[in-house]
Write a protein that holds these residues in place. Structure first.
Motif, PDB file in Angstrom:
ATOM      1  N   THR A  44       0.744  -1.120  -0.038  1.00 27.54           N
ATOM      2  CA  THR A  44      -0.060   0.097  -0.131  1.00 27.54           C
ATOM      3  C   THR A  44       0.737   1.281  -0.078  1.00 27.54           C
ATOM      4  OG1 THR A  44      -1.726  -1.107   1.207  1.00 27.54           O
ATOM      5  CG2 THR A  44      -1.778   1.361   1.324  1.00 27.54           C
ATOM      6  N   LYS A  70      -4.255  -0.878  -8.185  1.00 23.54           N
ATOM      7  CA  LYS A  70      -5.588  -0.167  -7.897  1.00 23.54           C
ATOM      8  C   LYS A  70      -5.283   0.993  -6.956  1.00 23.54           C
ATOM      9  CE  LYS A  70      -7.784  -4.908  -7.956  1.00 23.54           C
ATOM     10  NZ  LYS A  70      -6.642  -5.430  -8.458  1.00 23.54           N
ATOM     11  N   GLU A  71      -6.189   1.966  -7.509  1.00 25.62           N
ATOM     12  CA  GLU A  71      -6.100   3.288  -6.816  1.00 25.62           C
ATOM     13  C   GLU A  71      -7.369   3.493  -5.857  1.00 25.62           C
ATOM     14  OE1 GLU A  71      -5.308   7.973  -7.643  1.00 25.62           O
ATOM     15  OE2 GLU A  71      -5.562   6.695  -9.272  1.00 25.62           O
ATOM     16  N   TYR A  72      -7.320   3.719  -4.721  1.00 30.54           N
ATOM     17  CA  TYR A  72      -8.378   3.851  -3.799  1.00 30.54           C
ATOM     18  C   TYR A  72      -8.451   5.356  -3.144  1.00 30.54           C
ATOM     19  CZ  TYR A  72      -8.777  -1.238  -3.880  1.00 30.54           C
ATOM     20  OH  TYR A  72      -8.812  -2.480  -4.338  1.00 30.54           O
ATOM     21  N   GLU A  73      -9.448   6.129  -3.012  1.00 30.90           N
ATOM     22  CA  GLU A  73      -9.678   7.121  -2.418  1.00 30.90           C
ATOM     23  C   GLU A  73      -9.903   6.752  -0.830  1.00 30.90           C
ATOM     24  OE1 GLU A  73      -9.951  10.422  -3.464  1.00 30.90           O
ATOM     25  OE2 GLU A  73      -9.494   9.752  -5.116  1.00 30.90           O
ATOM     26  N   THR A  74      -9.011   7.544  -0.007  1.00 27.90           N
ATOM     27  CA  THR A  74      -9.208   7.498   1.416  1.00 27.90           C
ATOM     28  C   THR A  74      -9.825   8.719   1.951  1.00 27.90           C
ATOM     29  OG1 THR A  74      -7.136   7.858   1.818  1.00 27.90           O
ATOM     30  CG2 THR A  74      -7.439   5.796   1.403  1.00 27.90           C
TER      31      THR A  74
END
Length: 77
Positions: A44, A70-74
């Motif tokens: 990560t 993969k890209e995730y918004e946090t």
């Protein structure tokens, strides 16, 4: 380890293991991204704003060559 042969880099499997890492600048972040890609297991990479400003559509570019990324918004509370 790696070596160059006929203008190609030959990379020998890494002993790096996946972890959670934070980017602090553009070039360092790009180097960490490459390290994550060569590591075994899940990595990560946090604070990727630096990388995204310096490398346009980096996630989509890597996905186009079959990199599992993969890209995730946090969101912080």
């Amino acid at each position: 380890k790696y070596f160059v042969y006929d203008d190609k880099a030959i990379i020998i499997p890494s002993t790096l293991k996946g972890n959670t890492i934070t980017c602090n600048d553009l070039r360092g972040g790009a180097a960490l991204l490459l390290a994550c890609l060569s590591a075994t297991g899940k990595s990560t990479l946090k604070n990727i704003d630096f990388i995204e400003r310096g490398y346009q559509d980096i996630v989509q570019t890597l996905q186009s060559v079959n990199v599992d990324i993969k890209e995730y918004e946090t969101y912080e509370a």
